[in-house]
Enzyme design. Structure first.
Site, PDB file in Angstrom:
ATOM      1  N   ARG A  41       0.662  -1.165   0.049  1.00 35.83           N
ATOM      2  CA  ARG A  41       0.180   0.191   0.104  1.00 35.83           C
ATOM      3  C   ARG A  41       0.880   1.303   0.181  1.00 35.83           C
ATOM      4  O   ARG A  41       0.600   2.255  -0.935  1.00 35.83           O
ATOM      5  CB  ARG A  41      -0.906  -0.053   1.115  1.00 35.83           C
ATOM      6  CG  ARG A  41      -2.109   0.827   1.178  1.00 35.83           C
ATOM      7  CD  ARG A  41      -2.878   0.715   2.337  1.00 35.83           C
ATOM      8  NE  ARG A  41      -2.237   0.441   3.611  1.00 35.83           N
ATOM      9  CZ  ARG A  41      -2.362   0.932   4.780  1.00 35.83           C
ATOM     10  NH1 ARG A  41      -3.224   1.787   4.905  1.00 35.83           N
ATOM     11  NH2 ARG A  41      -1.389   0.690   5.751  1.00 35.83           N
ATOM     12  N   CYS A 130       8.087  -1.694  24.847  1.00 39.65           N
ATOM     13  CA  CYS A 130       8.275  -0.176  25.217  1.00 39.65           C
ATOM     14  C   CYS A 130       8.352   0.111  26.999  1.00 39.65           C
ATOM     15  O   CYS A 130       9.079   0.658  27.343  1.00 39.65           O
ATOM     16  CB  CYS A 130       7.495   0.706  24.584  1.00 39.65           C
ATOM     17  SG  CYS A 130       5.615   0.444  24.328  1.00 39.65           S
ATOM     18  N   GLY A 161       1.712   3.901  21.438  1.00 43.62           N
ATOM     19  CA  GLY A 161       2.133   2.635  21.758  1.00 43.62           C
ATOM     20  C   GLY A 161       1.270   1.698  20.634  1.00 43.62           C
ATOM     21  O   GLY A 161       1.834   0.504  20.528  1.00 43.62           O
ATOM     22  N   LYS A 221       3.826  -9.624  28.851  1.00 47.98           N
ATOM     23  CA  LYS A 221       5.183  -9.139  28.434  1.00 47.98           C
ATOM     24  C   LYS A 221       5.855  -8.361  29.057  1.00 47.98           C
ATOM     25  O   LYS A 221       7.166  -8.622  29.337  1.00 47.98           O
ATOM     26  CB  LYS A 221       4.918  -8.068  27.280  1.00 47.98           C
ATOM     27  CG  LYS A 221       4.563  -8.583  25.585  1.00 47.98           C
ATOM     28  CD  LYS A 221       4.282  -7.499  24.661  1.00 47.98           C
ATOM     29  CE  LYS A 221       2.808  -7.177  24.224  1.00 47.98           C
ATOM     30  NZ  LYS A 221       2.402  -6.214  23.189  1.00 47.98           N
ATOM     31  N   HIS A 250       5.135   6.962  27.678  1.00 47.67           N
ATOM     32  CA  HIS A 250       4.350   5.977  28.914  1.00 47.67           C
ATOM     33  C   HIS A 250       5.029   6.400  30.289  1.00 47.67           C
ATOM     34  O   HIS A 250       6.185   6.914  30.459  1.00 47.67           O
ATOM     35  CB  HIS A 250       4.780   4.732  28.466  1.00 47.67           C
ATOM     36  CG  HIS A 250       4.461   4.334  27.489  1.00 47.67           C
ATOM     37  ND1 HIS A 250       3.446   4.755  26.506  1.00 47.67           N
ATOM     38  CD2 HIS A 250       4.784   2.861  26.879  1.00 47.67           C
ATOM     39  CE1 HIS A 250       3.269   3.732  25.836  1.00 47.67           C
ATOM     40  NE2 HIS A 250       3.910   2.787  25.707  1.00 47.67           N
ATOM     41  N   ASN A 323       7.693   6.708  24.302  1.00 49.20           N
ATOM     42  CA  ASN A 323       7.408   5.429  24.061  1.00 49.20           C
ATOM     43  C   ASN A 323       7.900   4.938  22.566  1.00 49.20           C
ATOM     44  O   ASN A 323       8.550   3.805  22.171  1.00 49.20           O
ATOM     45  CB  ASN A 323       6.101   4.484  24.407  1.00 49.20           C
ATOM     46  CG  ASN A 323       5.193   5.625  23.679  1.00 49.20           C
ATOM     47  OD1 ASN A 323       5.079   6.728  23.889  1.00 49.20           O
ATOM     48  ND2 ASN A 323       4.407   5.133  22.735  1.00 49.20           N
TER      49      ASN A 323
END
Lengths: 344, 344
Positions: A41, A130, A161, A221, A250, A323
């Protein structure tokens, strides 16, 4: 000119990819040739790199022929498909998705925390999540000095994020709110999830998909990556990950229990002496980190340092970082720099 | 007509005062006469109560002559000045400021948690801080069933907790941001503090003034009030209080350690059975409390329930409630109702 490396950036049009290209320039990374890659794209568009126009190509297996370093930031599925193809063709992959982070064969690296892990790579090096990066970067000096038993973290995560669509959605929602129009929610909290909620003037306690154990993937995570990066499975980690109406940066409310007694002034001084960390810590003078101040900065900001009132080895911190930078692009480029200094 | 009470509302034009008047009507509190009081500046304005126009008077000592119940919500200084004057004239004061909360002579009450404390009043009953109320309301069923050792909480507090000026500032900042104008910061995070920071699209880790021990006054309120309401000084409480760009509804990431083993399904069921608590807890189905949904609701919403992965008696919760209602006006009126049911 033969000096430098052929560097591919996969996801060159994304929020993180654009920052990666900017950092390669700014930090004068030895780039012989830049190869910006994207989905079909966006292919055909141009980017400007070191003053030259370069055409974005569609990312395919053969795109990686002759590439030395491939920076991936185009989602986990693209990394799963194309990272092995890049490695097969001789590239070292630095992957900023969750695809390989917990693979025991793949080092998970924050260069100021575990640079030596890079040497153990088998073609792929993973960039952590992050939220994890800024937390372990802030905690590393304390881990080295006092040892770490436990972390309990609650996050205040910016919409970037979740990518550019999320930033555009918060902007559009804020505009609609100000105009008094209906606020549309079509993307956040998770693009691929079934339900979408208004982010403007709201707080959403979901980052990434929910799991059967009642935690979200983002929370898992943070828990698993922290143990892997600090190379200590015995550290107890708990996380609650929350999205807030902030564009970039963040914030994290972090509580840790250290293994040995600490002196608060020494903690402040240790953090102050650490490269890449800026201490802003004086609540009486209203000095503390905030995401607006951290935007477009590569450092990790730490403040609100205070001893727990009940548990003397307990310490509270407030950690903020951009982040898109230390949490993503900056850390990836720092991995590339460390890799190069180690001789690939 | 002689049925009912003469009720004064001090701070009748404020965010909380307006909600108090609304609830006295809606909940059909037996009001014989309403006496709306304010500063000299707002005196002379009219309010509508039960279909009648009533003029707001300036709050003075003699305003309380003949008053049965005086609801105070006009700041700590006004309460310190005028609450003793009201008591002297025979009124029972329900005070929604921090002025008397930690006074050993003053009960601090959340009616569903410690209604019996009301009986020990000596003229003044204190309404706890908004962040404390919703947390202890959510934890009370667990305290009763399992016992409570420890709380670690990080808050996501709406600007309305800082009053109408704060709500107007967030609105004005959001409008300026959308128009591309300079964003002015003149009030938040704390009106009387020296420095002011942008709240729109930002997170500010300061609610109320900083203290010498590196905590804020708001954090100390949560710590001390929780122990007082639960009547247990041995509970360890730690708090990090943070302001987010939300108009109404405080959110809290709460971690607790219980005294005995628990069953997660039983916890959910206990909370579900408790009056005034609504459980929204299914991360897979994206069901969880959010401040936008809690706005204008009197209940406390609980979700994101999950067992800590390392500590079996550790439990994580996400607690949301409208800080102007259960956190302030609703709780004050509930205290008044309990008081009346106990015969003043």
């Amino acid at each position: 000119m033969d000096v430098g490396y052929r560097v591919a950036v996969v996801g060159a049009t994304g929020a993180v990819g654009q920052q990666m290209l900017k950092f390669l320039e700014e930090r004068e990374f030895p780039v012989r040739e830049i190869i910006p890659l994207s989905s079909a794209r966006s292919a055909g568009n141009q980017i400007t790199f070191m003053g030259k126009q370069v055409e974005i190509q569609e990312a395919k297996p053969e795109s990686f022929t002759g590439v030395d370093i491939a920076l991936f930031s185009a989602g986990g599925n693209i990394s799963k498909q194309l990272a092995p193809e890049a490695v097969k063709r001789g590239a070292v992959v630095i992957d900023n998705t969750s695809a390989y982070r917990m693979d025991t064969n793949v080092p998970l690296v924050v260069p100021e925390v575990n640079p030596d892990a890079i040497r153990r790579h088998n073609g792929i090096i993973a960039n952590p999540n992050c939220s994890t990066i800024q937390m372990v970067a802030a905690l590393k000096p304390l881990v080295d000095k006092y040892g770490l038993e436990r972390i309990i973290v609650s996050t205040y995560q910016a919409v970037s994020g979740a990518g550019m669509e999320a930033m555009q959605e918060l902007e559009a929602q804020s505009e609609a709110w100000v105009r008094g129009d209906d606020v549309q929610a079509q993307y956040l909290p998770v693009g691929k999830a079934e339900k979408h909620y208004q982010m403007a003037f709201n707080v959403i306690p979901q980052v990434d998909m929910g799991q059967e154990n009642n935690f979200t993937f983002e929370e898992m995570k943070m828990i698993q990556e922290t143990k892997k990066i600090l190379e200590d499975e015995s550290i107890r980690v708990a996380a609650t990950c929350v999205r807030v109406p902030v564009m970039r940066g963040h914030s994290e409310s972090v509580y840790v229990e250290l293994k040995s007694d600490y002196d608060l002034a020494e903690v402040r001084s240790l953090l102050h002496q650490t490269d890449g960390i800026i201490v802003q810590d004086n609540i009486i003078e209203q000095e503390y980190p905030m995401p607006l101040d951290a935007t477009d900065r590569t450092e990790v900001f730490v403040g609100r340092l205070r001893r727990d009132l009940d548990y003397p080895r307990g310490l509270h911190l407030w950690v903020v970082s951009d982040n898109l930078l230390k949490g993503a692009a900056t850390n990836s480029i720092q991995i590339a720099e460390t890799l190069v200094s180690q001789g690939l």
